[in-house]
Design an enzyme around this catalytic site. Structure first.
Site, PDB file in Angstrom:
ATOM      1  N   ASN A  90      12.827  10.239   3.353  1.00  0.00           N
ATOM      2  CA  ASN A  90      13.007  11.449   2.532  1.00  0.00           C
ATOM      3  C   ASN A  90      13.860  11.246   1.284  1.00  0.00           C
ATOM      4  O   ASN A  90      13.662  11.915   0.282  1.00  0.00           O
ATOM      5  CB  ASN A  90      13.524  12.606   3.377  1.00  0.00           C
ATOM      6  CG  ASN A  90      14.794  12.289   4.090  1.00  0.00           C
ATOM      7  OD1 ASN A  90      15.040  11.150   4.475  1.00  0.00           O
ATOM      8  ND2 ASN A  90      15.640  13.283   4.278  1.00  0.00           N
ATOM      9  N   GLY A 105      16.991   8.025  10.733  1.00  0.00           N
ATOM     10  CA  GLY A 105      15.694   8.573  11.114  1.00  0.00           C
ATOM     11  C   GLY A 105      15.837   9.631  12.192  1.00  0.00           C
ATOM     12  O   GLY A 105      16.889  10.262  12.345  1.00  0.00           O
ATOM     13  N   SER A 106      14.779   9.800  12.958  1.00  0.00           N
ATOM     14  CA  SER A 106      14.750  10.886  13.940  1.00  0.00           C
ATOM     15  C   SER A 106      15.494  10.481  15.226  1.00  0.00           C
ATOM     16  O   SER A 106      15.574   9.287  15.548  1.00  0.00           O
ATOM     17  CB  SER A 106      13.295  11.199  14.283  1.00  0.00           C
ATOM     18  OG  SER A 106      12.681  10.032  14.795  1.00  0.00           O
ATOM     19  N   GLU A 115      22.043   7.351  12.170  1.00  0.00           N
ATOM     20  CA  GLU A 115      22.121   8.546  11.315  1.00  0.00           C
ATOM     21  C   GLU A 115      20.870   9.366  11.593  1.00  0.00           C
ATOM     22  O   GLU A 115      19.800   9.053  11.072  1.00  0.00           O
ATOM     23  CB  GLU A 115      22.196   8.128   9.836  1.00  0.00           C
ATOM     24  CG  GLU A 115      23.461   7.370   9.469  1.00  0.00           C
ATOM     25  CD  GLU A 115      24.673   8.284   9.343  1.00  0.00           C
ATOM     26  OE1 GLU A 115      24.483   9.498   9.124  1.00  0.00           O
ATOM     27  OE2 GLU A 115      25.807   7.793   9.468  1.00  0.00           O
ATOM     28  N   CYS A 129      18.013  15.903   5.614  1.00  0.00           N
ATOM     29  CA  CYS A 129      18.549  15.956   6.980  1.00  0.00           C
ATOM     30  C   CYS A 129      19.691  16.956   7.143  1.00  0.00           C
ATOM     31  O   CYS A 129      19.932  17.439   8.237  1.00  0.00           O
ATOM     32  CB  CYS A 129      19.002  14.566   7.414  1.00  0.00           C
ATOM     33  SG  CYS A 129      20.196  13.866   6.277  1.00  0.00           S
ATOM     34  N   GLU A 135      13.361  20.336  14.706  1.00  0.00           N
ATOM     35  CA  GLU A 135      13.909  20.262  13.347  1.00  0.00           C
ATOM     36  C   GLU A 135      12.761  20.534  12.382  1.00  0.00           C
ATOM     37  O   GLU A 135      11.701  19.912  12.485  1.00  0.00           O
ATOM     38  CB  GLU A 135      14.486  18.864  13.129  1.00  0.00           C
ATOM     39  CG  GLU A 135      15.103  18.670  11.774  1.00  0.00           C
ATOM     40  CD  GLU A 135      15.554  17.218  11.539  1.00  0.00           C
ATOM     41  OE1 GLU A 135      15.402  16.377  12.440  1.00  0.00           O
ATOM     42  OE2 GLU A 135      16.044  16.962  10.435  1.00  0.00           O
TER      43      GLU A 135
HETATM   44  P1  NAD Z   1      11.512   8.285  11.766  1.00  0.00           P
HETATM   45  O1  NAD Z   1      12.462   8.208  12.896  1.00  0.00           O
HETATM   46  O2  NAD Z   1      10.101   8.626  12.034  1.00  0.00           O
HETATM   47  O3  NAD Z   1      11.472   6.895  10.956  1.00  0.00           O
HETATM   48  C1  NAD Z   1      12.646   6.214  10.552  1.00  0.00           C
HETATM   49  C2  NAD Z   1      12.382   4.721  10.515  1.00  0.00           C
HETATM   50  O4  NAD Z   1      12.020   4.269  11.816  1.00  0.00           O
HETATM   51  C3  NAD Z   1      11.277   4.277   9.576  1.00  0.00           C
HETATM   52  O5  NAD Z   1      11.713   3.139   8.871  1.00  0.00           O
HETATM   53  C4  NAD Z   1      10.105   3.964  10.495  1.00  0.00           C
HETATM   54  O6  NAD Z   1       9.296   2.921  10.024  1.00  0.00           O
HETATM   55  C5  NAD Z   1      10.800   3.534  11.779  1.00  0.00           C
HETATM   56  N1  NAD Z   1      10.034   3.891  12.972  1.00  0.00           N
HETATM   57  C6  NAD Z   1       9.261   4.987  13.159  1.00  0.00           C
HETATM   58  N2  NAD Z   1       8.736   4.999  14.411  1.00  0.00           N
HETATM   59  C7  NAD Z   1       9.194   3.866  15.019  1.00  0.00           C
HETATM   60  C8  NAD Z   1       8.989   3.296  16.317  1.00  0.00           C
HETATM   61  N3  NAD Z   1       8.223   3.890  17.246  1.00  0.00           N
HETATM   62  N4  NAD Z   1       9.620   2.130  16.603  1.00  0.00           N
HETATM   63  C9  NAD Z   1      10.397   1.519  15.685  1.00  0.00           C
HETATM   64  N5  NAD Z   1      10.594   2.019  14.435  1.00  0.00           N
HETATM   65  C10 NAD Z   1      10.007   3.161  14.106  1.00  0.00           C
HETATM   66  O7  NAD Z   1      12.196   9.309  10.739  1.00  0.00           O
HETATM   67  P2  NAD Z   1      11.666   9.810   9.354  1.00  0.00           P
HETATM   68  O8  NAD Z   1      10.413  10.603   9.549  1.00  0.00           O
HETATM   69  O9  NAD Z   1      11.636   8.683   8.372  1.00  0.00           O
HETATM   70  O10 NAD Z   1      12.845  10.796   8.895  1.00  0.00           O
HETATM   71  C11 NAD Z   1      12.977  12.088   9.428  1.00  0.00           C
HETATM   72  C12 NAD Z   1      14.105  12.183  10.422  1.00  0.00           C
HETATM   73  O11 NAD Z   1      15.220  11.433   9.971  1.00  0.00           O
HETATM   74  C13 NAD Z   1      14.627  13.594  10.594  1.00  0.00           C
HETATM   75  O12 NAD Z   1      14.965  13.788  11.942  1.00  0.00           O
HETATM   76  C14 NAD Z   1      15.865  13.623   9.740  1.00  0.00           C
HETATM   77  O13 NAD Z   1      16.817  14.602  10.084  1.00  0.00           O
HETATM   78  C15 NAD Z   1      16.387  12.254   9.942  1.00  0.00           C
HETATM   79  N6  NAD Z   1      17.211  11.846   8.812  1.00  0.00           N
HETATM   80  C16 NAD Z   1      18.528  11.640   9.016  1.00  0.00           C
HETATM   81  C17 NAD Z   1      19.330  11.297   7.948  1.00  0.00           C
HETATM   82  C18 NAD Z   1      20.802  11.050   8.116  1.00  0.00           C
HETATM   83  O14 NAD Z   1      21.396  10.500   7.190  1.00  0.00           O
HETATM   84  N7  NAD Z   1      21.420  11.431   9.213  1.00  0.00           N
HETATM   85  C19 NAD Z   1      18.770  11.159   6.684  1.00  0.00           C
HETATM   86  C20 NAD Z   1      17.415  11.365   6.534  1.00  0.00           C
HETATM   87  C21 NAD Z   1      16.633  11.697   7.596  1.00  0.00           C
END
Ligand code: NAD
Length: 465
Positions: A126, A199-200, A221, A255, A343
Site C-alpha cells: 500500500n 503485512g496482514s 508490522e 494500515c 479490516e
Molecule cells: P499481505 O500479508 O498479503 O502481504 C505482505 C507480504 O507478504 C507481501 O510481500 C507478500 O508477497 C507476502 N505474502 C503474501 N502471502 C504470503 C504467504 N502465504 N506466504 C509468504 N508470504 C506471503 O499484506 P498486504 O496485502 O500487502 O497488506 C495489507 C495488510 O498489511 C493489512 O492488514 C494492513 O493493515 C497491513 N499493513 C500494515 C502496515 C504496518 O506498518 N503495520 C503497513 C501496511 C500494511
C-alpha cells in the site's frame, strides 16, 4: 517435476547462496564501520533522488497514486528517515551508559549496540516504497546486510526498487528479490538474524512460524480495525476534516487509517453532514484521477462485498474498469455486519452510534487490539480514560494518522496488530542487539562472594544488591 517446481527449486538454490554470501560478507566486518554505513545511506538517498521521476511514474502505473500523494506519504518521509539516520548515527552507535549497583562497585556498566547480521525485509503493497525502504534504512544504519522482498502486487514499483538497488549495491550487502508467495516461501526457508515483515496478521503468523524454526528475531508490522471516537464535546468541524483526509488518502488503503467511527448520538447528524461536505471539498471521488485506485480486482471485489446498499449514507458508486470506489459512508451499521468482521483497508467508513463512552469502549475492547486508535474530545478526563483503557499500537488525540510523521514516536502494533516498533532511532534499535556489559577494574578486589559462605556475608550482599 513441473516447470514451476523446477523454477522454484532453482530459485531456492540461488537464495541459499545469496544468504550464505551475505553471511560471509557480514562476518568480514565490512558493514561495521560507521563511515561505511553513512556512505551507503547517502548513496541510497542520491539514487532515490536521481530516480524519483521513474518512481512516481511506476506507482501511478501500479495503482494510480498521484505524484503529490507519493511525495507526501512516501518519498519525503523516506528521505527524511535517511537524513535522520545520517545525522544521528554517530550518536546512536555509542555505548549507552547505565547505573552500576553497589554490589559490583567499583565498575562501569554499559550497553553496546551490535548489528544482528543477515536480515530479511518483506514489504507490503500500500506504500510500497515507504514500507520496503524505511525498514531497509534501519537495517543499513544498524550495520546489517539485507535481502529485501517488496510486495509483488504493485509490479512496477517492485521492479524499480530492484533496479535501483541491484544495479548499484554489492549483492552480498543489499539485494532485492522480487516475487510473490513461492519466492517468499523459499526466502523464509533460510536462516536469518532478523526478519522484518509488514503485512496482514494472517501472513504475519506464517512468517513468525518460519522464524521460530531458527529462533530468529522478528518485527511484525501488521494491521487491524482502528477505531475513531467522536465524543459529544469534540471540535466537530476541525475534527471531521482531519479524520476524512486520514480515512480517504490512498483510498483508505492505509494500515493506520480509521477503520470505523464511533460517534456519540448527540453529534451523529452533524458528523455525517460535515463528513459529506469534507469529502466533496477534498474532491475524493471516482471521477478524480488523483484519487488512488484499489490495488487489484480481488480487493476491489472484496470491498464491494462489504458495502450493504441499504446502509449507504453517501457514495457507494464504483468504476470497475478503473478500479476506483467512491468514498462511502455507511450508517445504521451493526456489529454483526460483514464490514465489522475484517479490516476494511479501502474507502468505506462504517459509522456506529453510541450512547455512553462505556458502550464505545466495550465495542473496541471486543475487537482484536488495533494498530491505531483515535479520540476526538475536549475532555481531559476522557482523554485519560482512553489512554489508560484502550490498547493500541500508536494513536492520536484530536487528529488521525499524523503520529506516523513524528520520528520520535515509535511505530508498531500490539497483540494481533504486531510485534516490535521502528522509525528514527527505534529503527536502529529494531535492527540492533544491545550487549549488556559489566566492565570491572582489577586494582581493587572485594572478597564478599568468596570463601566462608557466612550469614554475615550473605547479609551484606543482600544489602548491597
Ligand atoms: P499481505 O500479508 O498479503 O502481504 C505482505 C507480504 O507478504 C507481501 O510481500 C507478500 O508477497 C507476502 N505474502 C503474501 N502471502 C504470503 C504467504 N502465504 N506466504 C509468504 N508470504 C506471503 O499484506 P498486504 O496485502 O500487502 O497488506 C495489507 C495488510 O498489511 C493489512 O492488514 C494492513 O493493515 C497491513 N499493513 C500494515 C502496515 C504496518 O506498518 N503495520 C503497513 C501496511 C500494511
Amino acid at each position: 517435476m513441473s516447470l514451476t517446481e523446477n523454477t522454484a527449486a532453482i530459485a531456492e538454490l540461488d537464495i541459499e547462496d545469496l544468504v550464505k554470501n551475505q553471511r560471509a560478507y557480514f562476518k568480514s566486518n565490512a558493514t561495521m564501520p560507521v563511515a561505511f554505513r553513512l556512505e551507503q545511506l547517502k548513496k541510497l538517498k542520491d539514487l532515490l533522488i536521481r530516480h524519483q521521476d521513474e518512481m512516481y511514474e511506476a506507482i501511478f502505473k501500479d495503482f494510480g497514486k498521484s505524484k503529490y500523494e507519493c511525495q507526501l506519504t512516501e518519498f519525503f518521509p523516506l528521505v527524511d528517515e535517511i537524513n535522520i539516520s545520517v545525522k544521528n548515527l554517530r550518536k546512536w552507535v555509542k555505548y549507552r551508559s547505565v547505573k552500576t549497583n553497589l554490589l559490583n562497585f567499583p565498575a562501569k556498566s554499559y550497553l553496546v549496540p551490535e548489528p544482528l547480521g543477515v536480515t530479511l525485509v518483506i514489504g507490503a503493497w500500500n506504500f510500497p516504497y515507504n514500507l520496503s525502504l524505511t525498514p531497509l534504512v534501519g537495517s543499513m544504519a544498524a550495520g546489517n546486510t539485507t535481502i529485501l522482498k517488496p510486495s509483488e502486487l504493485p509490479a512496477e514499483t517492485s521492479k524499480i526498487m530492484a533496479k535501483i538497488i541491484n544495479e548499484n549495491f554489492d549483492p552480498n550487502y543489499l539485494r532485492v528479490v522480487e516475487g510473490g508467495i513461492p519466492e517468499t516461501t523459499a526466502l523464509l526457508k533460510q536462516r536469518y538474524d532478523k526478519i522484518f515483515f509488514t503485512g496482514s496478521p494472517m501472513v504475519g503468523k506464517i512468517v513468525n512460524k518460519a522464524a521460530a524454526e531458527h529462533l530468529t528475531n522478528v518485527t511484525l508490522e501488521l494491521g487491524g480495525k482502528n477505531p475513531v471516537i467522536f465524543h459529544k464535546d469534540a471540535a466537530m468541524k476541525t475534527g471531521v476534516k482531519r479524520m476524512i483526509w486520514s480515512k480517504f488518502v490512498n483510498a483508505g488503503q492505509l494500515c493506520i487509517t480509521p477503520d470505523y467511527a464511533l460517534v456519540h448520538k448527540d453529534v451523529k447528524d452533524e458528523f455525517l453532514s460535515l463528513a459529506v461536505k469534507e469529502i466533496k471539498k477534498a474532491n475524493f471521488s471516482v471521477e478524480n484521477h488523483n484519487f488512488t485506485q484499489i490495488i487489484n480486482e480481488r480487493n476491489f471485489d472484496r470491498l464491494l462485498g462489504l458495502i450493504d446498499p441499504e446502509k449507504v449514507h453517501y457514495g457507494g458508486t464504483h468504476d470497475r474498469d478503473d478500479r476506483r470506489i467512491s468514498p462511502t459512508i455507511l450508517t445504521n451499521v451493526s456489529l454483526d455486519d460483514a464490514i465489522m468482521q475484517e479490516e476494511i483497508f479501502g474507502p468505506i467508513l462504517p459509522v456506529l452510534e453510541y450512547e455512553t463512552i462505556d458502550d464505545a469502549f466495550e465495542i473496541i475492547k471486543d475487537i482484536e487490539k488495533p494498530l491505531a486508535a483515535y479520540l476526538f474530545s475536549d475532555s481531559n478526563s476522557l482523554k485519560e480514560r482512553f489512554l489508560k483503557e484502550i490498547p493500541f499500537g500508536s494513536g492520536a488525540i484530536n487528529d488521525c494518522v499524523m503520529q506516523i510523521t513524528n520520528p520520535a514516536i515509535p511505530f508498531g502494533g500490539v497483540g494481533n496488530s504486531g510485534i516490535g516498533r521502528y522509525h528514527g532511532e527505534y529503527s536502529f534499535e529494531c535492527f540492533s542487539h544491545f550487549k549488556g556489559v559489566l566492565d570491572k577494574p582489577t586494582a581493587i578486589e572485594t572478597n564478599l562472594k568468596y570463601y566462608g559462605y557466612s550469614e554475615k556475608q550473605l547479609y551484606i550482599i543482600k544489602k548491597l544488591s
